[in-house]
Design a protein around this motif. Structure first.
Motif, PDB file in Angstrom:
ATOM      1  N   LEU A   1       0.820  -1.205   0.000  1.00  0.00           N
ATOM      2  CA  LEU A   1       0.000   0.000   0.000  1.00  0.00           C
ATOM      3  C   LEU A   1       0.862   1.266   0.000  1.00  0.00           C
ATOM      4  CD1 LEU A   1      -2.890  -0.973   2.440  1.00  0.00           C
ATOM      5  CD2 LEU A   1      -3.126  -0.364   0.039  1.00  0.00           C
ATOM      6  N   LEU A   2       1.979   1.225   0.711  1.00  0.00           N
ATOM      7  CA  LEU A   2       2.877   2.389   0.728  1.00  0.00           C
ATOM      8  C   LEU A   2       3.616   2.558  -0.594  1.00  0.00           C
ATOM      9  CD1 LEU A   2       2.339   2.367   3.815  1.00  0.00           C
ATOM     10  CD2 LEU A   2       4.767   2.889   4.140  1.00  0.00           C
ATOM     11  N   ALA A   3       3.846   1.448  -1.297  1.00  0.00           N
ATOM     12  CA  ALA A   3       4.713   1.482  -2.469  1.00  0.00           C
ATOM     13  C   ALA A   3       4.184   2.360  -3.589  1.00  0.00           C
ATOM     14  CB  ALA A   3       4.939   0.054  -2.985  1.00  0.00           C
ATOM     15  N   GLY A   4       2.861   2.390  -3.772  1.00  0.00           N
ATOM     16  CA  GLY A   4       2.307   3.196  -4.858  1.00  0.00           C
ATOM     17  C   GLY A   4       2.616   4.678  -4.709  1.00  0.00           C
ATOM     18  N   PRO A   5       2.196   5.318  -3.607  1.00  0.00           N
ATOM     19  CA  PRO A   5       2.506   6.738  -3.412  1.00  0.00           C
ATOM     20  C   PRO A   5       4.001   7.016  -3.333  1.00  0.00           C
ATOM     21  CG  PRO A   5       0.713   6.052  -1.982  1.00  0.00           C
ATOM     22  CD  PRO A   5       1.278   4.804  -2.580  1.00  0.00           C
ATOM     23  N   SER A   6       4.753   6.123  -2.680  1.00  0.00           N
ATOM     24  CA  SER A   6       6.196   6.335  -2.555  1.00  0.00           C
ATOM     25  C   SER A   6       6.863   6.334  -3.919  1.00  0.00           C
ATOM     26  CB  SER A   6       6.812   5.258  -1.668  1.00  0.00           C
ATOM     27  OG  SER A   6       8.211   5.419  -1.558  1.00  0.00           O
ATOM     28  N   GLY A   7       6.478   5.385  -4.775  1.00  0.00           N
ATOM     29  CA  GLY A   7       7.055   5.311  -6.101  1.00  0.00           C
ATOM     30  C   GLY A   7       6.733   6.528  -6.946  1.00  0.00           C
ATOM     31  N   ALA A   8       5.650   7.239  -6.596  1.00  0.00           N
ATOM     32  CA  ALA A   8       5.259   8.443  -7.326  1.00  0.00           C
ATOM     33  C   ALA A   8       5.909   9.705  -6.753  1.00  0.00           C
ATOM     34  CB  ALA A   8       3.738   8.597  -7.310  1.00  0.00           C
ATOM     35  N   GLY A   9       6.757   9.527  -5.738  1.00  0.00           N
ATOM     36  CA  GLY A   9       7.486  10.663  -5.194  1.00  0.00           C
ATOM     37  C   GLY A   9       6.961  11.237  -3.901  1.00  0.00           C
ATOM     38  N   HIS A  10       5.924  10.622  -3.316  1.00  0.00           N
ATOM     39  CA  HIS A  10       5.371  11.142  -2.060  1.00  0.00           C
ATOM     40  C   HIS A  10       6.191  10.655  -0.861  1.00  0.00           C
ATOM     41  CE1 HIS A  10       1.753  12.779  -3.887  1.00  0.00           C
ATOM     42  NE2 HIS A  10       1.595  11.643  -4.544  1.00  0.00           N
ATOM     43  N   TRP A  11       6.166  11.436   0.215  1.00  0.00           N
ATOM     44  CA  TRP A  11       6.782  11.025   1.473  1.00  0.00           C
ATOM     45  C   TRP A  11       5.872  10.033   2.178  1.00  0.00           C
ATOM     46  CZ3 TRP A  11      11.401  12.045   3.931  1.00  0.00           C
ATOM     47  CH2 TRP A  11      12.256  12.971   3.294  1.00  0.00           C
ATOM     48  N   CYS A  12       6.485   9.039   2.804  1.00  0.00           N
ATOM     49  CA  CYS A  12       5.754   8.057   3.599  1.00  0.00           C
ATOM     50  C   CYS A  12       6.414   7.947   4.970  1.00  0.00           C
ATOM     51  CB  CYS A  12       5.756   6.688   2.919  1.00  0.00           C
ATOM     52  SG  CYS A  12       4.894   6.639   1.329  1.00  0.00           S
ATOM     53  N   ALA A  13       5.697   7.319   5.906  1.00  0.00           N
ATOM     54  CA  ALA A  13       6.235   7.140   7.254  1.00  0.00           C
ATOM     55  C   ALA A  13       5.724   5.827   7.824  1.00  0.00           C
ATOM     56  CB  ALA A  13       5.824   8.305   8.155  1.00  0.00           C
ATOM     57  N   ALA A  14       6.499   5.256   8.740  1.00  0.00           N
ATOM     58  CA  ALA A  14       6.112   4.023   9.421  1.00  0.00           C
ATOM     59  C   ALA A  14       6.360   4.204  10.909  1.00  0.00           C
ATOM     60  CB  ALA A  14       6.895   2.826   8.880  1.00  0.00           C
ATOM     61  N   VAL A  15       5.318   3.966  11.712  1.00  0.00           N
ATOM     62  CA  VAL A  15       5.383   4.186  13.157  1.00  0.00           C
ATOM     63  C   VAL A  15       5.094   2.875  13.891  1.00  0.00           C
ATOM     64  CG1 VAL A  15       4.465   5.492  15.105  1.00  0.00           C
ATOM     65  CG2 VAL A  15       4.593   6.555  12.833  1.00  0.00           C
ATOM     66  N   GLY A  16       6.002   2.471  14.769  1.00  0.00           N
ATOM     67  CA  GLY A  16       5.776   1.289  15.583  1.00  0.00           C
ATOM     68  C   GLY A  16       5.958  -0.016  14.846  1.00  0.00           C
ATOM     69  N   ILE A  17       6.629   0.007  13.681  1.00  0.00           N
ATOM     70  CA  ILE A  17       6.870  -1.209  12.901  1.00  0.00           C
ATOM     71  C   ILE A  17       8.307  -1.654  13.168  1.00  0.00           C
ATOM     72  CG2 ILE A  17       6.703  -2.305  10.650  1.00  0.00           C
ATOM     73  CD1 ILE A  17       4.095  -1.080  11.569  1.00  0.00           C
ATOM     74  N   ALA A  18       8.510  -2.406  14.227  1.00  0.00           N
ATOM     75  CA  ALA A  18       9.859  -2.803  14.616  1.00  0.00           C
ATOM     76  C   ALA A  18      10.503  -3.736  13.593  1.00  0.00           C
ATOM     77  CB  ALA A  18       9.830  -3.478  15.989  1.00  0.00           C
ATOM     78  N   ASP A  19       9.671  -4.502  12.862  1.00  0.00           N
ATOM     79  CA  ASP A  19      10.223  -5.449  11.889  1.00  0.00           C
ATOM     80  C   ASP A  19      10.114  -4.917  10.458  1.00  0.00           C
ATOM     81  OD1 ASP A  19       7.484  -5.569  11.787  1.00  0.00           O
ATOM     82  OD2 ASP A  19       7.363  -7.747  11.631  1.00  0.00           O
ATOM     83  N   PHE A  20      10.149  -3.603  10.296  1.00  0.00           N
ATOM     84  CA  PHE A  20      10.081  -2.997   8.965  1.00  0.00           C
ATOM     85  C   PHE A  20      11.205  -3.559   8.096  1.00  0.00           C
ATOM     86  CE2 PHE A  20      11.000   0.162   5.728  1.00  0.00           C
ATOM     87  CZ  PHE A  20       9.745   0.594   5.331  1.00  0.00           C
TER      88      PHE A  20
END
Length: 222
Positions: free
Chosen positions: A59-78
């Motif tokens: 789900l994050l990959a689409g916007p990220s690949g288009a140049g948008h900033w993304c963030a992940a909170v509390g994902i220790a196994d990212f």
């Protein structure tokens, strides 16, 4: 007056327009990874609940690949390598793996600067908390992806089956992973689709597009 034959189409069009509106403001579509085409369309202001890290990163990959900033909170196994293979730009991804009991405060702050925020809440989330954050999402034209449960999630994506391929007669390497995903939006009938995450060639796509002659799948517990 509309004829009986056209009434269902009219209702479907109205529902589609309502789904794209919130608080009287248009909810713009966000880039969605091709593997999820036909299952879910990300929209600014929406919240999406998933049950696996693979679906969350997709789900994050689409916007990220288009140049948008993304963030992940509390994902220790990212998984940084898995995220990169999916198309995430790690240079435009903010990671807060251990926010402690301030996860909500950190998530709200990141909604102000990132287009999509992934979070894994600590414990049960009250509906009023989800609604306040939802208002912030709509104001900032951001989307929320939740690993776990979330009150009033717009769409819930659930992994129903998981299979690996590449192991034969006790030897070899796991090369591809096929998952069956169910997308539930409110009381509407769920949409289902099979995805390669990844396929033998390391691409990520709908399983219906799989190449002929792929190795047989090995069923494993999800």
């Amino acid at each position: 007056m509309a004829s009986t034959a056209s009434t269902p189409d009219t209702i479907a069009q109205l529902r589609s327009r309502m789904a794209g509106m919130q608080d009287g403001m248009p909810r713009l579509p966000l880039e969605t990874h091709p593997a999820l085409a036909g299952l879910v369309q990300l929209r600014a202001g929406g919240s999406y609940a998933v049950d696996s890290a693979a679906l969350a990163l997709t789900l994050l990959a689409g916007p990220s690949g288009a140049g948008h900033w993304c963030a992940a909170v509390g994902i220790a196994d990212f998984g940084a390598e898995a995220a990169r293979e999916l198309g995430l730009d790690l240079d435009r991804t903010v990671l807060v793996p251990d926010p402690g009991d301030r996860w909500l405060e950190v998530t709200a702050a990141l909604v102000d600067v990132a287009t999509v925020v992934l979070v894994q809440p600590q414990g049960r989330v009250p509906e009023q908390v989800a609604e306040r954050l939802g208002a912030r999402l709509r104001k900032r034209s951001a989307a929320l992806v939740v690993r776990g449960d979330w009150p009033r999630a717009e769409v819930r994506l659930t992994t129903r089956e998981l299979a690996w391929s590449g192991v034969g007669e006790g030897h070899g390497h796991l090369r591809s992973r096929r998952i069956l995903v169910e997308a539930q939006r409110g009381s509407a009938p769920p949409r289902r689709g099979a995805l390669w995450l990844p396929a033998d060639d390391r691409t990520h796509r709908r399983a219906e597009q799989a190449f002929e002659g792929s190795a047989p799948a090995v069923e494993v517990a999800s």
